[in-house]
Design an enzyme around this catalytic site. Sequence first.
Site, PDB file in Angstrom:
ATOM      1  N   CYS A  76      44.910  23.696  66.162  1.00 20.93           N
ATOM      2  CA  CYS A  76      45.322  25.537  65.346  1.00 20.93           C
ATOM      3  C   CYS A  76      44.606  26.041  66.004  1.00 20.93           C
ATOM      4  O   CYS A  76      45.546  26.415  67.003  1.00 20.93           O
ATOM      5  CB  CYS A  76      43.785  24.895  63.920  1.00 20.93           C
ATOM      6  SG  CYS A  76      42.366  24.854  64.764  1.00 20.93           S
ATOM      7  N   ASN A 120      40.688  26.530  67.046  1.00 21.64           N
ATOM      8  CA  ASN A 120      40.191  25.191  67.489  1.00 21.64           C
ATOM      9  C   ASN A 120      38.683  24.704  67.066  1.00 21.64           C
ATOM     10  O   ASN A 120      37.576  24.494  68.009  1.00 21.64           O
ATOM     11  CB  ASN A 120      40.308  24.561  69.022  1.00 21.64           C
ATOM     12  CG  ASN A 120      39.919  23.396  69.475  1.00 21.64           C
ATOM     13  OD1 ASN A 120      39.392  23.198  70.738  1.00 21.64           O
ATOM     14  ND2 ASN A 120      40.285  22.398  68.654  1.00 21.64           N
ATOM     15  N   CYS A 132      37.708  24.468  63.176  1.00 21.49           N
ATOM     16  CA  CYS A 132      37.817  24.256  62.045  1.00 21.49           C
ATOM     17  C   CYS A 132      38.777  23.108  61.531  1.00 21.49           C
ATOM     18  O   CYS A 132      38.450  21.913  61.705  1.00 21.49           O
ATOM     19  CB  CYS A 132      38.169  25.616  60.683  1.00 21.49           C
ATOM     20  SG  CYS A 132      37.067  26.668  60.950  1.00 21.49           S
ATOM     21  N   ARG A 133      40.073  23.352  62.012  1.00 21.37           N
ATOM     22  CA  ARG A 133      41.379  21.964  61.335  1.00 21.37           C
ATOM     23  C   ARG A 133      41.687  21.458  62.842  1.00 21.37           C
ATOM     24  O   ARG A 133      41.276  19.761  62.370  1.00 21.37           O
ATOM     25  CB  ARG A 133      42.477  22.478  61.031  1.00 21.37           C
ATOM     26  CG  ARG A 133      42.603  23.643  59.745  1.00 21.37           C
ATOM     27  CD  ARG A 133      43.560  24.201  59.363  1.00 21.37           C
ATOM     28  NE  ARG A 133      43.441  25.283  60.828  1.00 21.37           N
ATOM     29  CZ  ARG A 133      43.996  26.291  60.802  1.00 21.37           C
ATOM     30  NH1 ARG A 133      45.190  26.103  59.961  1.00 21.37           N
ATOM     31  NH2 ARG A 133      43.902  27.126  61.869  1.00 21.37           N
ATOM     32  N   SER A 134      41.512  21.367  63.736  1.00 22.51           N
ATOM     33  CA  SER A 134      41.999  20.341  65.334  1.00 22.51           C
ATOM     34  C   SER A 134      40.999  19.824  65.416  1.00 22.51           C
ATOM     35  O   SER A 134      41.475  18.750  65.720  1.00 22.51           O
ATOM     36  CB  SER A 134      42.495  21.453  66.022  1.00 22.51           C
ATOM     37  OG  SER A 134      41.878  22.301  66.668  1.00 22.51           O
ATOM     38  N   ASP A 175      43.636  27.537  56.271  1.00 21.88           N
ATOM     39  CA  ASP A 175      42.974  27.640  56.793  1.00 21.88           C
ATOM     40  C   ASP A 175      42.069  27.486  56.480  1.00 21.88           C
ATOM     41  O   ASP A 175      41.989  28.586  55.450  1.00 21.88           O
ATOM     42  CB  ASP A 175      43.494  28.832  57.763  1.00 21.88           C
ATOM     43  CG  ASP A 175      42.611  29.403  58.844  1.00 21.88           C
ATOM     44  OD1 ASP A 175      41.249  29.057  59.302  1.00 21.88           O
ATOM     45  OD2 ASP A 175      43.009  30.549  59.094  1.00 21.88           O
TER      46      ASP A 175
HETATM   47  P1  4NP Z   1      41.022  26.742  62.975  1.00 18.06           P
HETATM   48  O1  4NP Z   1      40.252  28.298  61.419  1.00 18.06           O
HETATM   49  O2  4NP Z   1      42.393  28.075  63.689  1.00 18.06           O
HETATM   50  O3  4NP Z   1      40.733  25.851  61.780  1.00 18.06           O
HETATM   51  O4  4NP Z   1      40.476  27.122  63.946  1.00 18.06           O
HETATM   52  C1  4NP Z   1      40.110  29.118  62.197  1.00 18.06           C
HETATM   53  C2  4NP Z   1      39.080  29.777  63.052  1.00 18.06           C
HETATM   54  C3  4NP Z   1      38.898  30.907  63.332  1.00 18.06           C
HETATM   55  C4  4NP Z   1      39.434  32.178  62.983  1.00 18.06           C
HETATM   56  C5  4NP Z   1      40.188  31.824  62.319  1.00 18.06           C
HETATM   57  C6  4NP Z   1      41.089  30.135  61.577  1.00 18.06           C
HETATM   58  N1  4NP Z   1      39.482  33.835  63.492  1.00 18.06           N
HETATM   59  O5  4NP Z   1      39.913  34.249  62.941  1.00 18.06           O
HETATM   60  O6  4NP Z   1      37.950  33.696  64.236  1.00 18.06           O
END
Ligand code: 4NP
Length: 149
Positions: free
Chosen positions: A7, A10, A12-14, A120
């Site tokens: 993602c 790294n 939240c989703r992955s 997201d």
């Molecule tokens: P992820 O979510 O891609 O599912 O881990 C996010 C985590 C952090 C951010 C964006 C999306 N950020 O902008 O810090």
Amino acid sequence: MRILMVCLGNICRSPLAEGILQSKVSADVKVDSAGTAAYHVGELPDSRSIAVAKKYGIDLTNQRARKFTVNDFDTFDLIYAMDESNYQDILTLARNTEEKLKVKLILNEVDLNSNQSVPDPYYGGNNGFENVYQLLDEACQIIANKIEE
Ligand code: 4NP
């Protein structure tokens, strides 16, 4: 078999995709995750991802965020992107057709060629994390069934 979930951050989703898939396959299947961005390198998964996984009996607290690297194309057989943006970012790094063919959008496992993204959940509430969990649980069950065939 080695599978990488990717993602943006790294956190939240992955990490959820990694934990869910690993819970559905044998230990000789290696599952890892990475982010296309480096903002959160070294951090634990988001506390909301840890909480929703724990609710379903999956522990994410041994995971630490890392950035996707071009070497991951050598290590992994399949690379699952959570959304269209991650998918394009990974494809840009692929050095040849074989590497490009390793990269897939994870929700196409559920609905072939639909090109849906896992939303997201970072800026939303806990509901977003429950939704992400359910989407990934369905996709990972299909992936696990194919691997164990
Ligand atoms: P992820 O979510 O891609 O599912 O881990 C996010 C985590 C952090 C951010 C964006 C999306 N950020 O902008 O810090």
